[in-house]
Design a protein around this motif. Sequence first.
Motif, PDB file in Angstrom:
ATOM      1  N   ALA A   1       0.824  -1.212   0.000  1.00 56.67           N
ATOM      2  CA  ALA A   1       0.000   0.000   0.000  1.00 56.67           C
ATOM      3  C   ALA A   1       0.860   1.264   0.000  1.00 56.67           C
ATOM      4  O   ALA A   1       0.592   2.212  -0.751  1.00 56.67           O
ATOM      5  CB  ALA A   1      -0.942  -0.003   1.195  1.00 56.67           C
ATOM      6  N   ALA A   2       1.907   1.302   0.822  1.00 60.36           N
ATOM      7  CA  ALA A   2       2.774   2.477   0.878  1.00 60.36           C
ATOM      8  C   ALA A   2       3.488   2.687  -0.446  1.00 60.36           C
ATOM      9  O   ALA A   2       3.640   3.828  -0.913  1.00 60.36           O
ATOM     10  CB  ALA A   2       3.788   2.330   2.010  1.00 60.36           C
TER      11      ALA A   2
ATOM     12  N   ARG B   1       1.119   4.216  -2.971  1.00 68.27           N
ATOM     13  CA  ARG B   1       1.009   5.668  -2.771  1.00 68.27           C
ATOM     14  C   ARG B   1       2.216   6.390  -3.359  1.00 68.27           C
ATOM     15  O   ARG B   1       2.085   7.420  -4.027  1.00 68.27           O
ATOM     16  CB  ARG B   1       0.893   5.985  -1.284  1.00 68.27           C
ATOM     17  CG  ARG B   1      -0.381   5.509  -0.616  1.00 68.27           C
ATOM     18  CD  ARG B   1      -0.451   5.964   0.837  1.00 68.27           C
ATOM     19  NE  ARG B   1      -1.571   5.353   1.526  1.00 68.27           N
ATOM     20  CZ  ARG B   1      -1.464   4.239   2.254  1.00 68.27           C
ATOM     21  NH1 ARG B   1      -0.280   3.647   2.397  1.00 68.27           N
ATOM     22  NH2 ARG B   1      -2.535   3.733   2.854  1.00 68.27           N
ATOM     23  N   GLN B   2       3.401   5.843  -3.095  1.00 74.45           N
ATOM     24  CA  GLN B   2       4.619   6.485  -3.577  1.00 74.45           C
ATOM     25  C   GLN B   2       4.691   6.490  -5.100  1.00 74.45           C
ATOM     26  O   GLN B   2       4.967   7.529  -5.707  1.00 74.45           O
ATOM     27  CB  GLN B   2       5.845   5.763  -3.010  1.00 74.45           C
ATOM     28  CG  GLN B   2       7.177   6.376  -3.443  1.00 74.45           C
ATOM     29  CD  GLN B   2       8.354   5.546  -2.965  1.00 74.45           C
ATOM     30  OE1 GLN B   2       8.238   4.345  -2.790  1.00 74.45           O
ATOM     31  NE2 GLN B   2       9.484   6.195  -2.758  1.00 74.45           N
TER      32      GLN B   2
ATOM     33  N   GLY C   1       2.071   8.733  -6.564  1.00 76.17           N
ATOM     34  CA  GLY C   1       2.460  10.117  -6.317  1.00 76.17           C
ATOM     35  C   GLY C   1       3.500  10.601  -7.311  1.00 76.17           C
ATOM     36  O   GLY C   1       3.428  11.740  -7.792  1.00 76.17           O
TER      37      GLY C   1
ATOM     38  N   SER D   1       1.804  11.202 -10.609  1.00 75.70           N
ATOM     39  CA  SER D   1       1.006  12.438 -10.617  1.00 75.70           C
ATOM     40  C   SER D   1       1.865  13.676 -10.856  1.00 75.70           C
ATOM     41  O   SER D   1       1.376  14.692 -11.354  1.00 75.70           O
ATOM     42  CB  SER D   1       0.238  12.582  -9.297  1.00 75.70           C
ATOM     43  OG  SER D   1       1.106  12.919  -8.231  1.00 75.70           O
TER      44      SER D   1
ATOM     45  N   ILE E   1      -5.253   0.841   0.911  1.00 80.18           N
ATOM     46  CA  ILE E   1      -5.226   2.177   0.323  1.00 80.18           C
ATOM     47  C   ILE E   1      -6.638   2.443  -0.190  1.00 80.18           C
ATOM     48  O   ILE E   1      -7.247   1.600  -0.855  1.00 80.18           O
ATOM     49  CB  ILE E   1      -4.167   2.307  -0.796  1.00 80.18           C
ATOM     50  CG1 ILE E   1      -4.181   3.735  -1.364  1.00 80.18           C
ATOM     51  CG2 ILE E   1      -4.354   1.272  -1.882  1.00 80.18           C
ATOM     52  CD1 ILE E   1      -3.007   4.043  -2.297  1.00 80.18           C
TER      53      ILE E   1
ATOM     54  N   GLU F   1      -7.912   8.171  -1.271  1.00 82.76           N
ATOM     55  CA  GLU F   1      -6.480   8.471  -1.281  1.00 82.76           C
ATOM     56  C   GLU F   1      -5.930   8.500  -2.699  1.00 82.76           C
ATOM     57  O   GLU F   1      -5.159   9.395  -3.061  1.00 82.76           O
ATOM     58  CB  GLU F   1      -5.726   7.417  -0.478  1.00 82.76           C
ATOM     59  CG  GLU F   1      -5.839   7.529   1.020  1.00 82.76           C
ATOM     60  CD  GLU F   1      -5.021   6.448   1.704  1.00 82.76           C
ATOM     61  OE1 GLU F   1      -3.856   6.726   2.044  1.00 82.76           O
ATOM     62  OE2 GLU F   1      -5.532   5.328   1.873  1.00 82.76           O
ATOM     63  N   ILE F   2      -6.307   7.509  -3.485  1.00 83.74           N
ATOM     64  CA  ILE F   2      -5.819   7.438  -4.860  1.00 83.74           C
ATOM     65  C   ILE F   2      -6.308   8.635  -5.661  1.00 83.74           C
ATOM     66  O   ILE F   2      -5.542   9.271  -6.393  1.00 83.74           O
ATOM     67  CB  ILE F   2      -6.243   6.108  -5.509  1.00 83.74           C
ATOM     68  CG1 ILE F   2      -5.532   4.942  -4.808  1.00 83.74           C
ATOM     69  CG2 ILE F   2      -5.936   6.109  -7.003  1.00 83.74           C
ATOM     70  CD1 ILE F   2      -5.999   3.576  -5.257  1.00 83.74           C
TER      71      ILE F   2
ATOM     72  N   SER G   1      -7.087  11.559  -4.505  1.00 76.92           N
ATOM     73  CA  SER G   1      -6.478  12.802  -4.011  1.00 76.92           C
ATOM     74  C   SER G   1      -5.074  13.016  -4.556  1.00 76.92           C
ATOM     75  O   SER G   1      -4.608  14.158  -4.657  1.00 76.92           O
ATOM     76  CB  SER G   1      -6.456  12.802  -2.481  1.00 76.92           C
ATOM     77  OG  SER G   1      -5.554  11.824  -1.987  1.00 76.92           O
ATOM     78  N   LEU G   2      -4.389  11.937  -4.920  1.00 74.81           N
ATOM     79  CA  LEU G   2      -3.048  12.079  -5.495  1.00 74.81           C
ATOM     80  C   LEU G   2      -3.080  12.807  -6.832  1.00 74.81           C
ATOM     81  O   LEU G   2      -2.051  13.323  -7.281  1.00 74.81           O
ATOM     82  CB  LEU G   2      -2.406  10.698  -5.666  1.00 74.81           C
ATOM     83  CG  LEU G   2      -2.051   9.954  -4.378  1.00 74.81           C
ATOM     84  CD1 LEU G   2      -1.648   8.519  -4.689  1.00 74.81           C
ATOM     85  CD2 LEU G   2      -0.941  10.673  -3.626  1.00 74.81           C
TER      86      LEU G   2
ATOM     87  N   ASN H   1      -2.080  18.381  -6.166  1.00 75.52           N
ATOM     88  CA  ASN H   1      -1.022  17.383  -6.299  1.00 75.52           C
ATOM     89  C   ASN H   1      -0.647  17.071  -7.745  1.00 75.52           C
ATOM     90  O   ASN H   1       0.442  16.541  -8.002  1.00 75.52           O
ATOM     91  CB  ASN H   1      -1.451  16.083  -5.603  1.00 75.52           C
ATOM     92  CG  ASN H   1      -1.569  16.245  -4.110  1.00 75.52           C
ATOM     93  OD1 ASN H   1      -0.778  16.938  -3.480  1.00 75.52           O
ATOM     94  ND2 ASN H   1      -2.574  15.610  -3.520  1.00 75.52           N
TER      95      ASN H   1
END
Length: 221
Positions: free
Chosen positions: A26-27, A30-31, A34, A37, A66, A70-71, A73-74, A79
Amino acid sequence: MQVGSELRNVFNWLGFRVTIMEDLGAAEMRQRLGLISQSVRGHCFVCCVLSHGNEKGVFGIDREIITVKEINSLFSPQNCPALVNKPKVFFFQACRGGQRDHVLQVPAARAEVQVDAGEIDVPERVIISTPAHSDILNCLSTVEDYVSIRCRKTGSWFIQSVCRQLKDGFCRNDDILTVLTRVNAEVSGLEARIGRNTVKQSPEERHTMRKKLYFRVPKKE
């Protein structure tokens, strides 16, 4: 053919630059998202997430969650300024709970519904701006609290239908919401046996799109 390969072929056919990321925690999801994006360019962005999940979100390979929020919002204007006012489409193939949607026998009926919207005050002067959550389309393989069905031999009902309907629909010059309505009709018409029960599935779309979205179809040679 695996569903990931089908998706890759369809979006390559549509002219997208395809990046595949597999077996992420999951982390790390996100990375990686990100970073995308910050570097993405173009007129449209599509992200397909194929995983297990529950009512809170989708799992990374580490079983950490996740969320869809959250996805999304990236790729917000803050962002991801490169995609401001551009469509951002997300496909999620994952369970959203543990319930199974069973076959129901209901009598045919005709319902008439009236809605009185009342009066709305509209200011004389309007300042046009971009909401933080506009131009997002979330395509979810099943409704909240329910499982998403995947055949061991042929793969996900939802992703198979998405691939078929994207090809057929855009050749007919349909917009994506029309295509996804056909996906809903196709998937909800399927049935499977799990134990002694016959189960069904209903995909769901949530969107803040402000314009119709058409994907470019390659010209015939």
